[in-house]
Enzyme design. Structure first.
Site, short mmCIF file in Angstrom:
data_model
loop_
_atom_site.label_atom_id
_atom_site.label_comp_id
_atom_site.label_asym_id
_atom_site.label_seq_id
_atom_site.Cartn_x
_atom_site.Cartn_y
_atom_site.Cartn_z
CB SER A 40 -0.59 52.81 34.61
OG SER A 40 0.69 53.69 34.43
CG ASP B 208 4.23 49.22 29.17
OD1 ASP B 208 4.94 50.38 29.38
OD2 ASP B 208 3.32 49.03 29.86
CG HIS C 4 2.13 52.68 29.96
ND1 HIS C 4 2.09 51.54 30.76
CD2 HIS C 4 1.64 53.49 30.48
CE1 HIS C 4 1.83 51.74 31.90
NE2 HIS C 4 1.23 52.93 31.97
#
Length: 166
Positions: A10, A92, A124
């Protein structure tokens, strides 16, 4: 120094991509659902995450556009020069798969070894134990291939794009 790698997920994936695009310290990288394009993140992410860049990079306005252009690894993918592996959940909604795909295509087009593993049903951050196991094993396999060492246990190989071997 010849075997230093960087990895992150991320925002940590953003750090990984930025470190590899803007510096020559690391020899390989692993991006787990990493942010590569700040403007695309603003446009594509879900509402909850959509305002983070205003605090972390720049508030709306002309300065934001300049900083986004300056700091988005996707806009500087031509500067990447080392092998990379990408991991992406196909569901995601925070950092959409296009964020990884643009980087994979850029590396592949330049003949730089790159691997891209996607996982259906993952969003995610990976949750399923079999996906967590696969990503860690694939990352270890990738480093073994890039840095030229053998793993103690057999691991399923990863398809490499770009040049056949680093």
């Amino acid at each position: 120094g010849e075997r230093m790698a960087i990895r992150g997920g991320s925002a940590g994936g953003f750090t990984t991509l930025a470190a590899l695009a803007f510096h020559r310290v690391f020899k390989a990288g692993a991006s787990y659902y990493g942010v590569s394009d700040l403007a695309a993140l603003d446009a594509d992410t879900h509402k909850f995450e959509s305002r983070y860049t205003g605090y972390l990079v720049a508030p709306p306005g002309p300065e934001r556009e300049r900083r986004y252009a300056e700091r988005s690894p996707a806009l500087h993918a031509d500067k990447l020069s080392c092998p990379m592996i990408f991991f992406q959940g196909l569901d995601d909604k925070v950092v959409v798969p296009a964020q990884s795909e643009v980087m994979v295509r850029a590396l592949e087009a330049r003949g730089i070894p790159v691997a891209y593993l996607t996982f259906e049903g993952e969003g995610h951050g990976f949750r399923r134990p079999e996906v967590l196991t696969r990503t860690l094993e694939a990352e270890a396999w990738f480093y073994a291939r890039v840095f030229g060492f053998d793993l103690a246990d057999p691991v399923e190989p990863v398809a490499m794009l770009g040049r056949a071997s680093p």
